[in-house]
Enzyme design. Structure first.
Site, PDB file in Angstrom:
ATOM      1  N   HIS A 193      49.302  47.154  40.583  1.00 29.99           N
ATOM      2  CA  HIS A 193      50.293  46.405  39.788  1.00 29.99           C
ATOM      3  C   HIS A 193      51.626  47.161  39.729  1.00 29.99           C
ATOM      4  O   HIS A 193      52.688  46.585  39.959  1.00 29.99           O
ATOM      5  CB  HIS A 193      49.795  46.155  38.365  1.00 29.99           C
ATOM      6  CG  HIS A 193      50.888  45.669  37.459  1.00 29.99           C
ATOM      7  ND1 HIS A 193      51.321  44.364  37.437  1.00 29.99           N
ATOM      8  CD2 HIS A 193      51.705  46.338  36.604  1.00 29.99           C
ATOM      9  CE1 HIS A 193      52.333  44.239  36.593  1.00 29.99           C
ATOM     10  NE2 HIS A 193      52.590  45.423  36.070  1.00 29.99           N
ATOM     11  N   GLU A 249      58.289  41.240  33.757  1.00 32.37           N
ATOM     12  CA  GLU A 249      56.887  40.942  34.103  1.00 32.37           C
ATOM     13  C   GLU A 249      56.674  39.507  34.599  1.00 32.37           C
ATOM     14  O   GLU A 249      55.905  39.286  35.522  1.00 32.37           O
ATOM     15  CB  GLU A 249      55.962  41.208  32.909  1.00 32.37           C
ATOM     16  CG  GLU A 249      55.846  42.678  32.500  1.00 32.37           C
ATOM     17  CD  GLU A 249      55.129  43.575  33.516  1.00 32.37           C
ATOM     18  OE1 GLU A 249      54.581  43.081  34.523  1.00 32.37           O
ATOM     19  OE2 GLU A 249      55.154  44.808  33.298  1.00 32.37           O
ATOM     20  N   SER A 258      51.987  40.538  41.326  1.00 29.64           N
ATOM     21  CA  SER A 258      50.782  41.312  41.621  1.00 29.64           C
ATOM     22  C   SER A 258      49.512  40.514  41.333  1.00 29.64           C
ATOM     23  O   SER A 258      48.418  41.059  41.438  1.00 29.64           O
ATOM     24  CB  SER A 258      50.790  42.630  40.840  1.00 29.64           C
ATOM     25  OG  SER A 258      50.754  42.383  39.445  1.00 29.64           O
TER      26      SER A 258
HETATM   27 FE    FE Z   1      54.045  45.858  34.600  1.00 32.65          FE
END
Ligand code: FE
Ligand code: PHE
Length: 276
Positions: free
Chosen positions: A136, A182, A201
């Site tokens: 990630h 994010e 991710s």
């Molecule tokens: Fe992160």
């Protein structure tokens, strides 16, 4: 141990990392020798699966910078990435044992250092992991640090975080991080694309964020973001969209002191779209 481990939210789980490795700034050397052949294979398989999903879903800047991570058939040496990254934008990645507290996190970003967890998920966590791991952190976050405007925004965020800490506004600022760094979307000529690391991710969220008719996709509005709760255990139901990283930089440049004060007087908004 040198520093205390960190757990966000109420959790029975002990934090995953070994915090005895960390110094006062929570950084440590990348423990490259501890990676097993299975760990490298996990990284390779995650990379392959995710790279195949990027066309038509990830933003152009991300796709262009991804090869700068170097090797994809094993976990890279962070030092090697740093040679290219420092040249590109004067950023560096540093190793951490896992999640770190707000103030050290903001301090690193303010100094153009991005903390990357070095351990990788177990095979049984291939599709879903609760805490950020090296896949990630590297694959999701590091490519856009090669973009000069995004890189400057991340440093500004770190400085803004230190300021927010003094103002008791970290929770409001963390919502901004959640819905941009994010889970942010960017509008390109050819449609919505992902720039947020949590989307990039995750195979499921990448498809959901771009193609699902369910979530709402709103233009980035700083106050609205700061009022909006977020879900950490399901796909997002609300995404905020920018037209460029310059827009993100410019909209976050003003002094947030009066913004925090105002938002604290307003009701919180649900993470979900209002029922039709
Ligand atoms: Fe992160
Ligand atoms: N402009 C914000 C402030 O004055 C700081 C900030 C910059 C926050 C960039 C987020 C991103 O507090």
């Amino acid at each position: 141990m040198a520093v205390e481990p960190v757990v966000y939210g109420a959790s029975e789980r002990p934090p995953r990392g070994d915090y005895s490795r960390a110094g006062a700034d929570y950084t440590c050397p990348q423990d490259y020798a501890s990676y097993t052949p299975a760990d490298h294979a996990t990284y390779r398989r995650l990379y392959e699966r995710q790279a195949a999903l990027l066309p038509g879903r990830a933003c152009d800047a991300f796709i262009a910078a991804l090869p700068s991570l170097g090797v994809k058939d094993r976990i890279p040496h962070f030092d090697e990435i740093n040679q290219r990254l420092y040249q590109a934008t004067r950023w560096e990645i540093v190793t951490v044992p896992g999640l770190i507290p707000e103030v050290p996190f903001f301090s690193l970003l303010a100094n153009r250092k991005f903390p990357v967890t070095d351990w990788i998920r177990k095979p049984e966590e291939f599709d879903y992991i609760v805490e950020p791991d090296v896949f990630h952190d590297l694959f999701g976050h590091v490519p856009l640090l090669f973009d000069p405007v995004f890189a400057d925004h991340m440093q500004a965020y770190g400085k803004g975080g230190l300021k927010a800490h003094g103002l008791g506004a970290c929770e409001l600022l963390s919502r901004l991080y959640w819905y941009t760094v994010e889970f942010g979307l960017i509008r390109q000529k050819d449609g919505f694309r992902a720039y947020g690391a949590g989307i990039l991710s995750s195979p499921g969220e990448l498809q959901h964020a771009i193609a699902s008719p369910e979530p709402q996709r709103l233009p980035l509005d700083i106050e609205r973001v700061m009022r909006t709760r977020y879900k950490i255990d399901s796909y997002q139901q609300t995404y905020f969209v920018i037209d460029s990283f310059q827009e993100l930089f410019d909209k976050t440049a003003p002094d947030f002191t009066p913004v925090y004060a105002r938002v604290k007087t307003l009701d919180e908004l649900s993470a979900a779209p209002a029922a039709a």
